[in-house]
Motif scaffolding. Structure first.
Motif, PDB file in Angstrom:
ATOM      1  N   LEU A  12       0.738  -2.942  -6.472  1.00 17.66           N
ATOM      2  CA  LEU A  12       0.635  -1.727  -5.676  1.00 17.66           C
ATOM      3  C   LEU A  12      -0.819  -1.270  -5.599  1.00 17.66           C
ATOM      4  CD1 LEU A  12       3.674   0.356  -7.042  1.00 17.66           C
ATOM      5  CD2 LEU A  12       3.627  -1.225  -5.104  1.00 17.66           C
ATOM      6  N   TYR A  13      -1.169  -0.710  -4.458  1.00 14.90           N
ATOM      7  CA  TYR A  13      -2.465  -0.067  -4.261  1.00 14.90           C
ATOM      8  C   TYR A  13      -2.216   1.297  -3.624  1.00 14.90           C
ATOM      9  CZ  TYR A  13      -4.668  -4.633  -4.990  1.00 14.90           C
ATOM     10  OH  TYR A  13      -5.084  -5.828  -5.520  1.00 14.90           O
ATOM     11  N   ARG A  17       9.010   4.800  -9.310  1.00 12.64           N
ATOM     12  CA  ARG A  17      10.251   4.472  -8.613  1.00 12.64           C
ATOM     13  C   ARG A  17      10.161   3.105  -7.944  1.00 12.64           C
ATOM     14  NH1 ARG A  17      13.012   7.360  -3.328  1.00 12.64           N
ATOM     15  NH2 ARG A  17      14.748   5.896  -3.167  1.00 12.64           N
ATOM     16  N   VAL A  18       9.086   2.859  -7.226  1.00 16.47           N
ATOM     17  CA  VAL A  18       8.936   1.555  -6.584  1.00 16.47           C
ATOM     18  C   VAL A  18       8.921   0.455  -7.642  1.00 16.47           C
ATOM     19  CG1 VAL A  18       7.422   0.116  -5.165  1.00 16.47           C
ATOM     20  CG2 VAL A  18       7.751   2.530  -4.576  1.00 16.47           C
ATOM     21  N   HIS A  19       8.244   0.712  -8.742  1.00 19.10           N
ATOM     22  CA  HIS A  19       8.169  -0.265  -9.830  1.00 19.10           C
ATOM     23  C   HIS A  19       9.542  -0.573 -10.410  1.00 19.10           C
ATOM     24  CE1 HIS A  19       7.005  -2.099 -13.629  1.00 19.10           C
ATOM     25  NE2 HIS A  19       7.553  -1.102 -14.300  1.00 19.10           N
ATOM     26  N   ARG A  20      10.369   0.443 -10.581  1.00 16.09           N
ATOM     27  CA  ARG A  20      11.656   0.278 -11.265  1.00 16.09           C
ATOM     28  C   ARG A  20      12.776  -0.202 -10.344  1.00 16.09           C
ATOM     29  NH1 ARG A  20      11.002   6.093 -14.399  1.00 16.09           N
ATOM     30  NH2 ARG A  20       9.670   5.343 -16.112  1.00 16.09           N
ATOM     31  N   GLU A  21      12.719   0.186  -9.064  1.00 16.02           N
ATOM     32  CA  GLU A  21      13.866  -0.046  -8.193  1.00 16.02           C
ATOM     33  C   GLU A  21      13.696  -1.225  -7.240  1.00 16.02           C
ATOM     34  OE1 GLU A  21      15.110   3.495  -6.190  1.00 16.02           O
ATOM     35  OE2 GLU A  21      15.082   4.721  -8.014  1.00 16.02           O
ATOM     36  N   GLY A  56       0.836  -1.192   0.000  1.00 11.48           N
ATOM     37  CA  GLY A  56       0.000   0.000   0.000  1.00 11.48           C
ATOM     38  C   GLY A  56       0.869   1.240   0.000  1.00 11.48           C
ATOM     39  N   VAL A  57       0.540   2.185  -0.862  1.00  8.40           N
ATOM     40  CA  VAL A  57       1.271   3.449  -0.959  1.00  8.40           C
ATOM     41  C   VAL A  57       0.331   4.575  -0.564  1.00  8.40           C
ATOM     42  CG1 VAL A  57       2.461   5.067  -2.496  1.00  8.40           C
ATOM     43  CG2 VAL A  57       2.810   2.596  -2.770  1.00  8.40           C
ATOM     44  N   ASN A  58       0.682   5.296   0.480  1.00  6.79           N
ATOM     45  CA  ASN A  58      -0.043   6.507   0.860  1.00  6.79           C
ATOM     46  C   ASN A  58       0.715   7.702   0.320  1.00  6.79           C
ATOM     47  OD1 ASN A  58      -1.679   4.781   2.267  1.00  6.79           O
ATOM     48  ND2 ASN A  58      -1.205   5.583   4.297  1.00  6.79           N
ATOM     49  N   LEU A  67       0.243   3.479 -17.261  1.00  9.57           N
ATOM     50  CA  LEU A  67       0.751   3.519 -18.634  1.00  9.57           C
ATOM     51  C   LEU A  67       2.265   3.344 -18.668  1.00  9.57           C
ATOM     52  CD1 LEU A  67      -1.376   6.415 -20.187  1.00  9.57           C
ATOM     53  CD2 LEU A  67      -1.753   3.943 -20.354  1.00  9.57           C
ATOM     54  N   GLY A  68       2.933   3.725 -17.566  1.00 14.83           N
ATOM     55  CA  GLY A  68       4.376   3.563 -17.463  1.00 14.83           C
ATOM     56  C   GLY A  68       4.806   2.174 -17.029  1.00 14.83           C
TER      57      GLY A  68
END
Length: 466
Positions: A368-369, A358-362, A300-302, A408-409
């Motif tokens: 993710l939600y 960033r979270v996706h790439r690193e 979870g991302v706030n 889209l990224g």
């Protein structure tokens, strides 16, 4: 400065099955703080400290959700919410961190059953900062034993609801609980002890890992993870070595201190060095990081805003950053001309795209939600029962478009929860700030869906933006 809707906005369609929800937290909405055996939490105690909370507000009656949950679920149904993220109250379920109390457990039973009957998926968060005061008296999260007591509490509630709740998060924003609560003293328990804060970071994460094991055992097949409040941190001057060092420090303690042990199984080496004087390594025992980095089903991302920082404080900046990493060399830029919410927070929808990418790439791949995203604005009530909040509508529109840009990224983003469903007790701000898409009259407890609620309902219905 007001937020303006995007000009010539294009249509945006979210992926099939995208989860649309809203979020709340127990202490912020339930009230009934002395009812049915509930014991004091650290926030009950903190609210009694002079000057700790705006206007001396407390968690009573909040939005009286403990008694009005049925009405609130009907509101959710009317808005078309597909999911509702709520937290369970440790002091209500195991008062004084002792034996379980059936009355507290029964409340969450009723809430979950009512949600399911309304076709709304319950998303339960085990900890949203309401630590039983008895545990704080024994050291709180600075005491390693609290992590094990948290696992006991988790077992009580997960074993009760695990047959119906299929989405769990262990902790909400451990950064706030540790840093704001134990270092900066502006959240409960109100301590200003950097060593205790560092200990709290590790013990919160250990508690998360222990609770993940509980969920796996008692709710097999459910999705489980935790929620972090993440901030993109950028330098005021990308060519300045001092500004880049400020970014390293702030990004380290805000983001990497939590992302890395959970998703990579190790604390960042630079932070281990930074925090050596405050005993981080002393708290890490053999096997801890294996527990902390147990595989997640979701993160979870706030997101509320980003940070622009400098290592050369000047006019138009304000000091900031945890004191033990050299706050005198870090400042936040305040005169960048961006619109602001009533909380004074800069409106930066592009930052949401950036942090998700960033979270996706690193980090290792993980669904993710967005488990919180929202804003406080002064709402305008009319005698005809209408509550206009144009700024909040514009905020929602821009941030949902930013979330879609991340998809889209390539980001595996699967849901969005607005913060908050209801106006509520907003921590140290008390009732002075309103984040809800549903207006709450605290005198009468009357609920009135705002313009933003009607707008969001349309988004949910269309699974996208027009």
């Amino acid at each position: 400065m007001s937020v303006q809707p995007a000009e010539a906005a294009t249509e945006v369609a979210f992926p099939p099955g995208f989860v649309w929800g809203a979020a709340t937290a127990a202490f912020q909405i339930e009230g009934s703080t002395t009812v049915d055996g509930r014991s004091p939490s650290v926030w009950d105690t903190f609210c009694r400290q002079p000057g700790a909370v705006v206007n001396g507000d407390t968690g009573e009656p909040a939005a009286d959700h403990y008694r009005r949950y049925g009405e609130d679920v009907e509101l959710m149904r009317d808005l078309g919410l597909g999911a509702y993220r709520f937290s369970t109250a440790w002091p209500r379920i195991r008062p004084d961190a002792g034996e379980p109390d059936s009355r507290g457990l029964d409340f969450y039973d009723r809430l979950v059953d009512r949600l399911l009957a309304a076709g709304i998926a319950p998303w339960a968060t085990l900890y949203h900062w309401d630590l039983p005061q008895t545990l704080e008296d024994d050291g709180g999260w600075a005491n390693r034993d609290t992590a094990y007591r948290f696992a006991e509490y988790a077992e009580t509630i997960v074993s009760r609801l695990g047959d119906r709740v299929v989405s769990w998060t262990t902790l909400n924003e451990p950064w706030c609980a540790a840093i704001l609560g134990y270092a900066q003293g502006i959240h409960a328990p109100g301590r200003t002890d950097p060593k205790a804060a560092v200990a709290a970071v590790h013990h919160l994460l250990l508690g998360h890992g222990l609770a993940m094991d509980v969920i796996r055992r008692h709710a097999p097949g459910s999705k489980a993870g935790l929620t972090l409040n993440l901030f993109p941190v950028v330098p005021a001057d990308p060519g300045s070595a001092a500004d880049l060092e400020a970014v390293r420090r702030i990004d380290g303690l805000q983001n990497r201190l939590f992302l890395d042990p959970v998703l990579r199984g190790a604390y960042p080496e630079d932070l281990v060095e930074d925090l050596a004087p405050f005993g981080l390594a002393d708290h890490v025992r053999a096997g801890d990081l294996g527990v902390i980095s147990a595989p997640l089903d979701l993160l979870g991302v706030n997101y509320y805003r980003g940070y622009q920082v400098t290592g050369t404080p000047r006019e138009g900046t304000e000091p900031g950053g945890p004191a033990w990493i050299g706050a005198e060399t870090v400042a936040f830029v305040t005169d960048d001309g961006l619109p602001r919410t009533e909380s004074g927070w800069q409106v930066q929808p592009d930052g949401l795209t950036d942090i998700l990418l960033r979270v996706h790439r690193e980090y290792p791949a993980i669904p993710l939600y967005i488990t919180e995203n929202g804003a406080a604005y002064p709402d305008h009530e009319h005698g005809d029962g209408q509550v206009d909040d144009h700024d909040r509508v514009a905020f929602l529109d821009s941030h949902l478009r930013a979330a879609h840009a991340a998809i889209l990224g390539g980001v595996d983003l699967r849901g969005y929860f607005y913060w908050s469903l209801l106006d509520n007790f907003e921590w140290a701000e008390g009732y002075a700030k309103r984040f809800g898409i549903v207006h709450v009259d605290y005198e009468t407890q009357r609920r009135t869906p705002k313009q933003s609620a009607r707008w969001y309902s349309q988004v949910i219905n269309h699974n996208g933006l027009g």
